[in-house]
Design an enzyme around this catalytic site. Structure first.
Site, PDB file in Angstrom:
ATOM      1  N   GLU A 113      45.425  23.549  32.919  1.00  0.00           N
ATOM      2  CA  GLU A 113      44.784  23.187  34.190  1.00  0.00           C
ATOM      3  C   GLU A 113      45.694  23.638  35.343  1.00  0.00           C
ATOM      4  O   GLU A 113      46.926  23.539  35.246  1.00  0.00           O
ATOM      5  CB  GLU A 113      44.642  21.651  34.193  1.00  0.00           C
ATOM      6  CG  GLU A 113      44.024  21.016  35.409  1.00  0.00           C
ATOM      7  CD  GLU A 113      44.060  19.469  35.300  1.00  0.00           C
ATOM      8  OE1 GLU A 113      44.786  18.929  34.428  1.00  0.00           O
ATOM      9  OE2 GLU A 113      43.353  18.818  36.091  1.00  0.00           O
ATOM     10  N   CYS A 159      41.427  18.321  31.040  1.00  0.00           N
ATOM     11  CA  CYS A 159      42.382  17.211  30.992  1.00  0.00           C
ATOM     12  C   CYS A 159      41.708  15.853  30.783  1.00  0.00           C
ATOM     13  O   CYS A 159      41.187  15.583  29.721  1.00  0.00           O
ATOM     14  CB  CYS A 159      43.234  17.244  32.251  1.00  0.00           C
ATOM     15  SG  CYS A 159      44.822  16.358  32.051  1.00  0.00           S
ATOM     16  N   LYS A 168      35.696  20.114  37.015  1.00  0.00           N
ATOM     17  CA  LYS A 168      36.132  18.868  36.346  1.00  0.00           C
ATOM     18  C   LYS A 168      35.274  17.688  36.794  1.00  0.00           C
ATOM     19  O   LYS A 168      35.185  17.383  37.982  1.00  0.00           O
ATOM     20  CB  LYS A 168      37.602  18.619  36.671  1.00  0.00           C
ATOM     21  CG  LYS A 168      38.253  17.493  35.879  1.00  0.00           C
ATOM     22  CD  LYS A 168      39.763  17.424  36.218  1.00  0.00           C
ATOM     23  CE  LYS A 168      40.495  16.387  35.396  1.00  0.00           C
ATOM     24  NZ  LYS A 168      41.968  16.400  35.697  1.00  0.00           N
TER      25      LYS A 168
END
Lengths: 263, 263
Positions: free
Chosen positions: B38, B141, B108
Protein backbone atom coordinates in the site's frame (compact mmCIF):
# COMPACT_ATOMS: atom_id res chain seq x y z
CA UNK A 1 -18.17 -14.19 34.69
CA UNK A 2 -16.82 -17.74 34.54
CA UNK A 3 -17.32 -19.74 31.36
CA UNK A 4 -16.42 -23.34 30.67
CA UNK A 5 -16.58 -26.25 28.28
CA UNK A 6 -16.21 -29.96 28.60
CA UNK A 7 -14.44 -32.03 25.98
CA UNK A 8 -15.93 -35.52 25.94
CA UNK A 9 -15.55 -38.91 24.26
CA UNK A 10 -19.12 -39.98 23.49
CA UNK A 11 -19.85 -43.62 22.75
CA UNK A 12 -22.13 -43.96 19.75
CA UNK A 13 -25.73 -44.60 20.71
CA UNK A 14 -25.00 -44.90 24.44
CA UNK A 15 -26.90 -41.96 25.89
CA UNK A 16 -26.80 -43.14 29.50
CA UNK A 17 -23.03 -43.72 29.40
CA UNK A 18 -22.52 -40.34 27.76
CA UNK A 19 -24.64 -38.58 30.36
CA UNK A 20 -22.61 -40.29 33.07
CA UNK A 21 -19.32 -39.15 31.50
CA UNK A 22 -20.61 -35.58 31.55
CA UNK A 23 -21.61 -35.89 35.21
CA UNK A 24 -18.19 -37.31 36.10
CA UNK A 25 -16.38 -34.45 34.33
CA UNK A 26 -18.57 -31.80 35.99
CA UNK A 27 -19.02 -33.35 39.43
CA UNK A 28 -17.50 -30.40 41.32
CA UNK A 29 -17.95 -27.73 38.61
CA UNK A 30 -19.74 -24.47 39.36
CA UNK A 31 -19.81 -22.09 36.42
CA UNK A 32 -21.95 -19.37 34.82
CA UNK A 33 -21.95 -20.90 31.35
CA UNK A 34 -21.05 -24.42 30.24
CA UNK A 35 -20.76 -25.62 26.64
CA UNK A 36 -20.91 -29.30 25.66
CA UNK A 37 -19.98 -30.77 22.25
CA UNK A 38 -22.28 -31.23 19.29
CA UNK A 39 -24.40 -34.40 19.54
CA UNK A 40 -22.82 -35.13 22.92
CA UNK A 41 -25.44 -37.66 23.96
CA UNK A 42 -25.64 -39.79 20.83
CA UNK A 43 -22.30 -39.67 19.09
CA UNK A 44 -21.83 -38.42 15.55
CA UNK A 45 -21.48 -41.05 12.85
CA UNK A 46 -25.02 -41.95 11.92
CA UNK A 47 -25.50 -44.47 9.13
CA UNK A 48 -29.14 -43.93 8.19
CA UNK A 49 -32.01 -41.55 8.59
CA UNK A 50 -33.74 -44.23 10.63
CA UNK A 51 -30.95 -44.02 13.21
CA UNK A 52 -31.28 -40.26 13.64
CA UNK A 53 -35.04 -40.70 13.94
CA UNK A 54 -34.60 -43.41 16.53
CA UNK A 55 -32.12 -41.43 18.65
CA UNK A 56 -33.75 -38.05 18.06
CA UNK A 57 -35.78 -36.31 20.73
CA UNK A 58 -38.44 -33.68 20.93
CA UNK A 59 -37.62 -30.81 23.27
CA UNK A 60 -38.62 -31.82 26.77
CA UNK A 61 -37.50 -35.42 26.54
CA UNK A 62 -34.53 -37.28 28.03
CA UNK A 63 -31.64 -35.05 26.90
CA UNK A 64 -33.54 -31.90 27.85
CA UNK A 65 -34.06 -33.31 31.35
CA UNK A 66 -30.38 -34.11 31.62
CA UNK A 67 -29.37 -30.60 30.57
CA UNK A 68 -31.81 -29.08 33.04
CA UNK A 69 -30.26 -31.25 35.76
CA UNK A 70 -26.78 -30.18 34.65
CA UNK A 71 -27.77 -26.52 34.69
CA UNK A 72 -29.09 -26.86 38.21
CA UNK A 73 -26.00 -28.75 39.41
CA UNK A 74 -23.44 -26.35 37.89
CA UNK A 75 -25.56 -23.29 38.62
CA UNK A 76 -25.09 -21.97 35.10
CA UNK A 77 -26.50 -21.74 31.62
CA UNK A 78 -25.83 -24.87 29.53
CA UNK A 79 -25.53 -25.15 25.73
CA UNK A 80 -25.29 -28.62 24.19
CA UNK A 81 -25.88 -30.35 20.88
CA UNK A 82 -28.63 -32.91 20.35
CA UNK A 83 -30.61 -34.68 17.64
CA UNK A 84 -33.85 -32.70 17.43
CA UNK A 85 -37.14 -34.02 16.15
CA UNK A 86 -39.88 -31.78 14.85
CA UNK A 87 -42.66 -33.93 13.44
CA UNK A 88 -40.85 -36.21 10.98
CA UNK A 89 -38.03 -33.72 10.47
CA UNK A 90 -34.65 -34.25 12.14
CA UNK A 91 -32.22 -31.40 12.86
CA UNK A 92 -28.66 -31.29 14.18
CA UNK A 93 -29.47 -28.78 16.93
CA UNK A 94 -28.13 -27.19 20.07
CA UNK A 95 -30.26 -26.32 23.08
CA UNK A 96 -29.63 -23.49 25.51
CA UNK A 97 -30.99 -24.21 28.97
CA UNK A 98 -31.04 -22.24 32.23
CA UNK A 99 -32.28 -24.16 35.25
CA UNK A 100 -35.52 -25.79 34.17
CA UNK A 101 -36.12 -23.45 31.25
CA UNK A 102 -35.37 -24.13 27.59
CA UNK A 103 -34.20 -20.69 26.45
CA UNK A 104 -33.94 -21.61 22.80
CA UNK A 105 -32.86 -24.10 20.17
CA UNK A 106 -30.49 -23.46 17.24
CA UNK A 107 -30.68 -25.73 14.20
CA UNK A 108 -27.34 -26.17 12.42
CA UNK A 109 -27.42 -24.16 9.20
CA UNK A 110 -24.39 -25.64 7.47
CA UNK A 111 -24.45 -29.42 7.53
CA UNK A 112 -21.12 -31.17 7.03
CA UNK A 113 -20.54 -34.12 4.74
CA UNK A 114 -23.08 -36.95 5.14
CA UNK A 115 -24.96 -35.01 7.79
CA UNK A 116 -26.80 -33.78 4.70
CA UNK A 117 -28.20 -37.29 4.34
CA UNK A 118 -29.34 -37.74 7.94
CA UNK A 119 -30.41 -34.22 8.97
CA UNK A 120 -32.49 -31.41 7.53
CA UNK A 121 -30.68 -28.06 7.30
CA UNK A 122 -31.61 -25.46 9.90
CA UNK A 123 -34.68 -23.49 8.82
CA UNK A 124 -34.25 -20.38 11.00
CA UNK A 125 -31.61 -17.64 11.03
CA UNK A 126 -29.12 -17.72 13.89
CA UNK A 127 -30.41 -15.89 16.94
CA UNK A 128 -28.99 -14.27 20.03
CA UNK A 129 -30.43 -15.20 23.44
CA UNK A 130 -30.26 -12.75 26.31
CA UNK A 131 -29.86 -14.83 29.44
CA UNK A 132 -29.00 -13.53 32.90
CA UNK A 133 -27.85 -10.23 31.41
CA UNK A 134 -25.54 -11.66 28.74
CA UNK A 135 -26.14 -12.08 25.00
CA UNK A 136 -25.29 -15.58 23.83
CA UNK A 137 -25.23 -16.72 20.22
CA UNK A 138 -25.02 -20.36 19.15
CA UNK A 139 -23.42 -21.94 16.13
CA UNK A 140 -22.52 -25.58 15.56
CA UNK A 141 -19.21 -27.02 14.34
CA UNK A 142 -18.87 -26.52 10.53
CA UNK A 143 -20.72 -23.18 10.77
CA UNK A 144 -17.25 -21.82 11.73
CA UNK A 145 -16.06 -21.84 8.11
CA UNK A 146 -18.84 -19.46 7.04
CA UNK A 147 -17.97 -16.00 8.40
CA UNK A 148 -21.58 -14.96 7.88
CA UNK A 149 -22.71 -16.95 10.92
CA UNK A 150 -20.53 -15.33 13.57
CA UNK A 151 -21.03 -11.98 11.86
CA UNK A 152 -24.79 -12.34 11.98
CA UNK A 153 -24.64 -13.18 15.68
CA UNK A 154 -22.32 -10.24 16.39
CA UNK A 155 -24.61 -7.87 14.50
CA UNK A 156 -27.40 -9.04 16.78
CA UNK A 157 -25.33 -8.16 19.80
CA UNK A 158 -23.83 -11.52 20.78
CA UNK A 159 -21.12 -11.20 23.41
CA UNK A 160 -20.31 -14.89 23.62
CA UNK A 161 -20.46 -17.44 20.81
CA UNK A 162 -21.29 -20.92 22.11
CA UNK A 163 -19.87 -23.38 19.60
CA UNK A 164 -20.65 -27.06 20.24
CA UNK A 165 -18.51 -29.05 17.81
CA UNK A 166 -17.44 -32.44 16.53
CA UNK A 167 -14.44 -31.23 14.55
CA UNK A 168 -12.51 -33.40 12.12
CA UNK A 169 -10.76 -30.69 10.05
CA UNK A 170 -7.64 -28.93 11.38
CA UNK A 171 -8.29 -25.22 10.84
CA UNK A 172 -11.15 -24.27 13.12
CA UNK A 173 -9.22 -23.36 16.26
CA UNK A 174 -7.06 -20.79 14.46
CA UNK A 175 -10.08 -19.51 12.54
CA UNK A 176 -11.92 -18.87 15.81
CA UNK A 177 -9.18 -16.38 16.68
CA UNK A 178 -10.02 -14.53 13.48
CA UNK A 179 -13.77 -14.80 14.17
CA UNK A 180 -13.31 -13.28 17.63
CA UNK A 181 -11.06 -10.47 16.40
CA UNK A 182 -13.20 -9.51 13.42
CA UNK A 183 -16.36 -9.43 15.57
CA UNK A 184 -14.93 -8.56 19.01
CA UNK A 185 -16.71 -11.46 20.66
CA UNK A 186 -15.74 -14.28 23.01
CA UNK A 187 -16.09 -17.84 21.75
CA UNK A 188 -16.20 -21.25 23.36
CA UNK A 189 -15.59 -24.19 21.03
CA UNK A 190 -16.47 -27.42 22.84
CA UNK A 191 -15.12 -30.30 20.78
CA UNK A 192 -15.01 -34.05 21.30
CA UNK A 193 -12.21 -36.59 21.00
CA UNK A 194 -11.94 -40.17 19.83
CA UNK A 195 -12.62 -42.10 16.66
CA UNK A 196 -15.91 -43.37 15.32
CA UNK A 197 -15.92 -46.01 12.61
CA UNK A 198 -19.20 -47.12 11.11
CA UNK A 199 -19.31 -48.89 7.76
CA UNK A 200 -17.06 -47.05 5.32
CA UNK A 201 -17.08 -43.86 7.43
CA UNK A 202 -14.34 -43.19 9.93
CA UNK A 203 -13.98 -39.87 11.72
CA UNK A 204 -11.13 -38.86 13.99
CA UNK A 205 -12.25 -35.99 16.21
CA UNK A 206 -9.55 -33.51 17.03
CA UNK A 207 -10.24 -32.21 20.54
CA UNK A 208 -8.35 -28.99 21.24
CA UNK A 209 -11.48 -27.28 22.50
CA UNK A 210 -10.81 -23.59 22.94
CA UNK A 211 -11.98 -20.44 24.68
CA UNK A 212 -10.98 -17.33 22.72
CA UNK A 213 -11.16 -13.71 23.87
CA UNK A 214 -12.38 -10.64 22.02
CA UNK A 215 -8.73 -9.79 21.33
CA UNK A 216 -7.91 -13.21 19.95
CA UNK A 217 -6.16 -14.49 23.07
CA UNK A 218 -6.58 -18.22 23.68
CA UNK A 219 -7.83 -18.38 27.27
CA UNK A 220 -8.13 -22.16 27.40
CA UNK A 221 -6.95 -24.90 25.06
CA UNK A 222 -7.65 -28.58 25.60
CA UNK A 223 -5.44 -31.48 24.53
CA UNK A 224 -6.20 -33.32 21.30
CA UNK A 225 -6.74 -36.75 22.80
CA UNK A 226 -8.06 -36.45 26.35
CA UNK A 227 -11.35 -35.53 27.95
CA UNK A 228 -11.01 -32.15 29.59
CA UNK A 229 -12.72 -29.37 31.48
CA UNK A 230 -11.70 -25.89 30.33
CA UNK A 231 -12.50 -22.77 32.34
CA UNK A 232 -11.85 -19.06 31.89
CA UNK A 233 -12.93 -15.88 33.60
CA UNK A 234 -14.05 -13.14 31.24
CA UNK A 235 -15.66 -9.73 31.31
CA UNK A 236 -18.44 -10.02 28.71
CA UNK A 237 -18.78 -6.24 28.56
CA UNK A 238 -15.55 -6.19 26.55
CA UNK A 239 -17.60 -7.54 23.66
CA UNK A 240 -19.98 -4.58 23.60
CA UNK A 241 -17.46 -1.95 22.52
CA UNK A 242 -16.49 -2.53 18.89
CA UNK A 243 -14.13 0.44 18.62
CA UNK A 244 -10.52 -0.59 18.06
CA UNK A 245 -9.20 2.98 17.99
CA UNK A 246 -10.84 6.42 18.05
CA UNK A 247 -11.63 6.17 14.33
CA UNK A 248 -12.61 2.55 13.73
CA UNK A 249 -15.58 0.47 14.84
CA UNK A 250 -15.58 -3.14 13.64
CA UNK A 251 -19.30 -3.25 12.92
CA UNK A 252 -20.19 0.36 12.12
CA UNK A 253 -17.31 0.57 9.60
CA UNK A 254 -18.60 -2.28 7.45
CA UNK A 255 -19.01 -1.10 3.86
CA UNK A 256 -20.25 -4.13 1.93
CA UNK A 257 -22.75 -6.90 2.24
CA UNK A 258 -22.63 -9.56 -0.42
CA UNK A 259 -21.25 -7.59 -3.34
CA UNK A 260 -23.14 -4.41 -2.61
CA UNK A 261 -21.99 -1.22 -0.97
CA UNK A 262 -24.19 -0.69 2.10
CA UNK A 263 -23.54 3.02 2.48
CA UNK B 1 2.04 -19.59 -12.48
CA UNK B 2 4.65 -17.72 -10.46
CA UNK B 3 3.45 -15.03 -8.06
CA UNK B 4 5.51 -12.66 -5.95
CA UNK B 5 5.56 -9.72 -3.60
CA UNK B 6 8.17 -7.24 -2.53
CA UNK B 7 8.36 -6.01 1.05
CA UNK B 8 9.81 -2.50 1.04
CA UNK B 9 10.85 0.29 3.41
CA UNK B 10 9.46 3.47 1.81
CA UNK B 11 10.81 6.84 2.86
CA UNK B 12 8.02 9.32 3.44
CA UNK B 13 7.52 11.68 0.53
CA UNK B 14 10.53 10.39 -1.42
CA UNK B 15 8.95 8.91 -4.52
CA UNK B 16 12.16 8.71 -6.56
CA UNK B 17 14.04 6.91 -3.79
CA UNK B 18 11.12 4.55 -3.28
CA UNK B 19 10.92 3.75 -6.99
CA UNK B 20 14.66 3.04 -6.92
CA UNK B 21 14.29 0.67 -3.96
CA UNK B 22 11.65 -1.26 -5.90
CA UNK B 23 13.89 -1.45 -8.96
CA UNK B 24 16.79 -2.69 -6.83
CA UNK B 25 14.66 -5.40 -5.24
CA UNK B 26 13.27 -6.54 -8.59
CA UNK B 27 16.34 -6.12 -10.79
CA UNK B 28 16.49 -9.78 -11.85
CA UNK B 29 12.89 -10.74 -11.10
CA UNK B 30 10.68 -12.29 -13.73
CA UNK B 31 7.23 -13.22 -12.50
CA UNK B 32 3.63 -13.51 -13.64
CA UNK B 33 2.17 -11.37 -10.86
CA UNK B 34 3.91 -8.96 -8.50
CA UNK B 35 2.31 -7.21 -5.52
CA UNK B 36 3.77 -4.08 -3.91
CA UNK B 37 2.73 -2.58 -0.56
CA UNK B 38 0.00 0.00 0.00
CA UNK B 39 1.18 3.58 -0.69
CA UNK B 40 4.58 2.20 -1.70
CA UNK B 41 5.71 5.38 -3.47
CA UNK B 42 4.75 7.99 -0.88
CA UNK B 43 4.93 6.38 2.54
CA UNK B 44 1.98 6.17 4.89
CA UNK B 45 1.86 8.70 7.70
CA UNK B 46 0.26 11.76 6.18
CA UNK B 47 -0.33 14.73 8.47
CA UNK B 48 -2.82 16.78 6.48
CA UNK B 49 -5.21 16.61 3.57
CA UNK B 50 -2.93 19.09 1.78
CA UNK B 51 -0.14 16.52 1.87
CA UNK B 52 -2.25 13.79 0.29
CA UNK B 53 -3.38 16.26 -2.35
CA UNK B 54 0.20 17.28 -3.03
CA UNK B 55 1.49 13.72 -3.34
CA UNK B 56 -1.63 12.32 -4.99
CA UNK B 57 -1.72 11.46 -8.68
CA UNK B 58 -4.28 11.04 -11.37
CA UNK B 59 -4.06 7.72 -13.23
CA UNK B 60 -1.49 8.10 -16.00
CA UNK B 61 1.00 10.18 -14.03
CA UNK B 62 4.36 9.37 -12.50
CA UNK B 63 3.49 6.29 -10.40
CA UNK B 64 1.45 4.80 -13.24
CA UNK B 65 4.43 5.15 -15.55
CA UNK B 66 6.66 3.49 -13.00
CA UNK B 67 4.27 0.54 -12.59
CA UNK B 68 4.01 0.16 -16.36
CA UNK B 69 7.81 0.10 -16.53
CA UNK B 70 7.90 -2.48 -13.72
CA UNK B 71 5.31 -4.63 -15.47
CA UNK B 72 7.36 -4.58 -18.64
CA UNK B 73 10.62 -5.36 -16.81
CA UNK B 74 9.25 -8.26 -14.73
CA UNK B 75 7.02 -9.49 -17.53
CA UNK B 76 4.05 -9.74 -15.21
CA UNK B 77 0.93 -8.11 -13.90
CA UNK B 78 1.66 -5.57 -11.14
CA UNK B 79 -0.61 -4.45 -8.29
CA UNK B 80 0.51 -1.55 -6.08
CA UNK B 81 -0.95 1.04 -3.75
CA UNK B 82 -0.95 4.76 -4.55
CA UNK B 83 -2.58 8.05 -3.56
CA UNK B 84 -5.27 8.55 -6.18
CA UNK B 85 -6.77 11.89 -7.16
CA UNK B 86 -10.16 12.22 -8.79
CA UNK B 87 -11.01 15.87 -9.09
CA UNK B 88 -10.55 17.21 -5.56
CA UNK B 89 -11.19 13.80 -4.01
CA UNK B 90 -8.30 11.70 -2.70
CA UNK B 91 -8.47 7.91 -2.35
CA UNK B 92 -6.13 5.32 -0.86
CA UNK B 93 -6.11 3.14 -3.97
CA UNK B 94 -4.37 0.25 -5.64
CA UNK B 95 -3.76 0.00 -9.36
CA UNK B 96 -3.51 -3.19 -11.40
CA UNK B 97 -1.31 -2.81 -14.46
CA UNK B 98 -0.30 -5.19 -17.25
CA UNK B 99 2.37 -3.87 -19.59
CA UNK B 100 1.25 -0.39 -20.60
CA UNK B 101 -2.39 -0.95 -19.71
CA UNK B 102 -4.15 0.14 -16.52
CA UNK B 103 -6.49 -2.81 -15.94
CA UNK B 104 -8.31 -1.24 -13.02
CA UNK B 105 -8.15 0.74 -9.80
CA UNK B 106 -9.51 -0.33 -6.41
CA UNK B 107 -10.30 2.36 -3.82
CA UNK B 108 -9.83 1.19 -0.22
CA UNK B 109 -13.25 0.65 1.32
CA UNK B 110 -12.26 0.44 4.97
CA UNK B 111 -9.99 3.30 5.97
CA UNK B 112 -7.86 2.75 9.08
CA UNK B 113 -7.42 5.27 11.86
CA UNK B 114 -6.53 8.80 10.65
CA UNK B 115 -6.68 7.71 7.03
CA UNK B 116 -10.29 8.78 7.52
CA UNK B 117 -9.04 12.35 7.81
CA UNK B 118 -6.82 12.33 4.72
CA UNK B 119 -8.68 10.05 2.32
CA UNK B 120 -12.22 9.59 1.08
CA UNK B 121 -13.61 6.07 1.51
CA UNK B 122 -13.79 3.96 -1.63
CA UNK B 123 -17.00 4.62 -3.54
CA UNK B 124 -17.18 1.43 -5.60
CA UNK B 125 -17.69 -2.24 -4.63
CA UNK B 126 -14.65 -4.48 -4.86
CA UNK B 127 -14.22 -5.95 -8.31
CA UNK B 128 -12.47 -8.89 -9.89
CA UNK B 129 -10.22 -8.32 -12.89
CA UNK B 130 -9.66 -11.07 -15.43
CA UNK B 131 -6.11 -10.64 -16.68
CA UNK B 132 -4.17 -13.12 -18.79
CA UNK B 133 -6.68 -15.83 -17.96
CA UNK B 134 -6.66 -15.40 -14.16
CA UNK B 135 -9.21 -13.66 -11.94
CA UNK B 136 -7.53 -11.22 -9.56
CA UNK B 137 -9.30 -9.37 -6.75
CA UNK B 138 -7.76 -6.47 -4.86
CA UNK B 139 -8.18 -5.38 -1.28
CA UNK B 140 -6.00 -3.04 0.76
CA UNK B 141 -4.57 -3.59 4.24
CA UNK B 142 -7.31 -3.07 6.91
CA UNK B 143 -9.91 -4.54 4.54
CA UNK B 144 -8.61 -7.90 5.85
CA UNK B 145 -10.56 -7.57 9.11
CA UNK B 146 -13.88 -7.38 7.27
CA UNK B 147 -14.67 -10.87 5.96
CA UNK B 148 -17.17 -9.34 3.56
CA UNK B 149 -14.38 -8.05 1.31
CA UNK B 150 -12.63 -11.33 0.54
CA UNK B 151 -16.00 -13.04 0.40
CA UNK B 152 -17.31 -10.56 -2.13
CA UNK B 153 -14.23 -11.08 -4.29
CA UNK B 154 -14.52 -14.87 -4.03
CA UNK B 155 -18.20 -14.73 -4.99
CA UNK B 156 -17.14 -12.83 -8.09
CA UNK B 157 -14.72 -15.60 -8.97
CA UNK B 158 -11.42 -14.25 -7.67
CA UNK B 159 -8.68 -16.88 -7.70
CA UNK B 160 -5.97 -14.67 -6.25
CA UNK B 161 -6.42 -11.86 -3.71
CA UNK B 162 -3.81 -9.13 -4.17
CA UNK B 163 -3.45 -7.41 -0.80
CA UNK B 164 -1.15 -4.36 -0.72
CA UNK B 165 -0.69 -3.46 2.95
CA UNK B 166 0.94 -1.20 5.51
CA UNK B 167 0.12 -3.35 8.55
CA UNK B 168 0.59 -2.18 12.11
CA UNK B 169 -1.68 -4.68 13.93
CA UNK B 170 -0.52 -8.24 14.64
CA UNK B 171 -3.37 -10.48 13.51
CA UNK B 172 -3.61 -10.12 9.75
CA UNK B 173 -1.20 -12.84 8.71
CA UNK B 174 -3.05 -15.54 10.64
CA UNK B 175 -6.40 -14.14 9.52
CA UNK B 176 -5.34 -14.46 5.88
CA UNK B 177 -5.06 -18.22 6.44
CA UNK B 178 -8.71 -18.18 7.51
CA UNK B 179 -9.67 -15.93 4.56
CA UNK B 180 -8.02 -18.34 2.11
CA UNK B 181 -9.59 -21.43 3.68
CA UNK B 182 -13.10 -20.03 3.96
CA UNK B 183 -13.04 -18.82 0.34
CA UNK B 184 -10.62 -21.31 -1.27
CA UNK B 185 -8.52 -18.52 -2.77
CA UNK B 186 -4.83 -17.67 -2.89
CA UNK B 187 -3.69 -14.44 -1.26
CA UNK B 188 -0.60 -12.26 -1.46
CA UNK B 189 -0.17 -9.77 1.37
CA UNK B 190 2.63 -7.33 0.46
CA UNK B 191 3.50 -5.42 3.60
CA UNK B 192 6.17 -2.80 4.38
CA UNK B 193 8.66 -2.52 7.23
CA UNK B 194 10.12 0.34 9.22
CA UNK B 195 8.84 3.10 11.46
CA UNK B 196 7.29 6.41 10.49
CA UNK B 197 7.01 9.16 13.09
CA UNK B 198 5.28 12.38 12.18
CA UNK B 199 4.02 14.72 14.89
CA UNK B 200 2.21 12.67 17.50
CA UNK B 201 1.74 9.72 15.17
CA UNK B 202 4.18 6.86 15.13
CA UNK B 203 3.56 3.65 13.23
CA UNK B 204 5.71 0.54 13.34
CA UNK B 205 5.04 -1.55 10.25
CA UNK B 206 5.24 -5.26 10.83
CA UNK B 207 6.57 -6.83 7.62
CA UNK B 208 5.93 -10.57 7.51
CA UNK B 209 4.42 -10.34 4.06
CA UNK B 210 2.80 -13.62 3.14
CA UNK B 211 1.60 -15.79 0.30
CA UNK B 212 -1.16 -18.16 1.41
CA UNK B 213 -2.61 -21.08 -0.52
CA UNK B 214 -6.23 -22.12 -0.99
CA UNK B 215 -5.66 -24.75 1.72
CA UNK B 216 -4.21 -22.26 4.19
CA UNK B 217 -0.59 -23.24 3.64
CA UNK B 218 1.89 -20.37 4.00
CA UNK B 219 3.88 -20.55 0.77
CA UNK B 220 6.12 -17.56 1.54
CA UNK B 221 6.66 -15.56 4.72
CA UNK B 222 8.93 -12.52 4.91
CA UNK B 223 10.89 -11.39 7.99
CA UNK B 224 9.45 -8.63 10.17
CA UNK B 225 12.29 -6.17 9.77
CA UNK B 226 13.96 -6.62 6.39
CA UNK B 227 13.10 -5.79 2.82
CA UNK B 228 12.33 -8.99 0.98
CA UNK B 229 11.24 -10.60 -2.26
CA UNK B 230 8.81 -13.49 -1.79
CA UNK B 231 7.96 -15.91 -4.57
CA UNK B 232 5.72 -18.94 -4.89
CA UNK B 233 4.51 -21.17 -7.67
CA UNK B 234 0.81 -21.87 -7.64
CA UNK B 235 -1.87 -23.48 -9.74
CA UNK B 236 -4.62 -20.84 -9.80
CA UNK B 237 -7.14 -23.43 -10.98
CA UNK B 238 -7.16 -24.85 -7.44
CA UNK B 239 -9.19 -21.78 -6.50
CA UNK B 240 -12.00 -22.57 -8.93
CA UNK B 241 -13.25 -25.73 -7.22
CA UNK B 242 -14.96 -24.83 -3.95
CA UNK B 243 -15.91 -28.40 -3.02
CA UNK B 244 -14.14 -29.62 0.10
CA UNK B 245 -15.77 -33.08 0.04
CA UNK B 246 -18.46 -34.70 -2.10
CA UNK B 247 -21.18 -32.97 -0.05
CA UNK B 248 -19.85 -29.48 0.74
CA UNK B 249 -19.13 -26.48 -1.45
CA UNK B 250 -17.78 -23.44 0.39
CA UNK B 251 -19.78 -20.92 -1.64
CA UNK B 252 -22.85 -22.87 -2.72
CA UNK B 253 -23.46 -24.03 0.87
CA UNK B 254 -23.78 -20.51 2.28
CA UNK B 255 -27.09 -20.13 4.08
CA UNK B 256 -27.15 -16.58 5.37
CA UNK B 257 -26.34 -13.10 4.21
CA UNK B 258 -26.47 -10.41 6.87
CA UNK B 259 -29.06 -11.87 9.22
CA UNK B 260 -31.28 -13.33 6.52
CA UNK B 261 -31.56 -16.87 5.31
CA UNK B 262 -30.73 -16.87 1.60
CA UNK B 263 -32.43 -20.15 0.76
Amino acid sequence: MQIAYIQTFPLFGEKEMNFREVLNLTCTLKTDLLILPELFATGYTFASKEETTEMGEFPGEETTHFLQLLSGKTGGIVVAGFVEKEGDTIYNSAMIVADSEIIGIYRKLHLFNKEKLWFSPGNKPPKVYRVRGVNIGIMICFDWIFPEVTRSLALQGAQIIAHPSNLVMPHCQAAMVTRCIENRVFSITANRIGTEKRGEDEFIFTGMSQITSTRGEILSSAPGDKTYVGIARIDPFQALNKKINPYNDLLADRRIQGNLLID
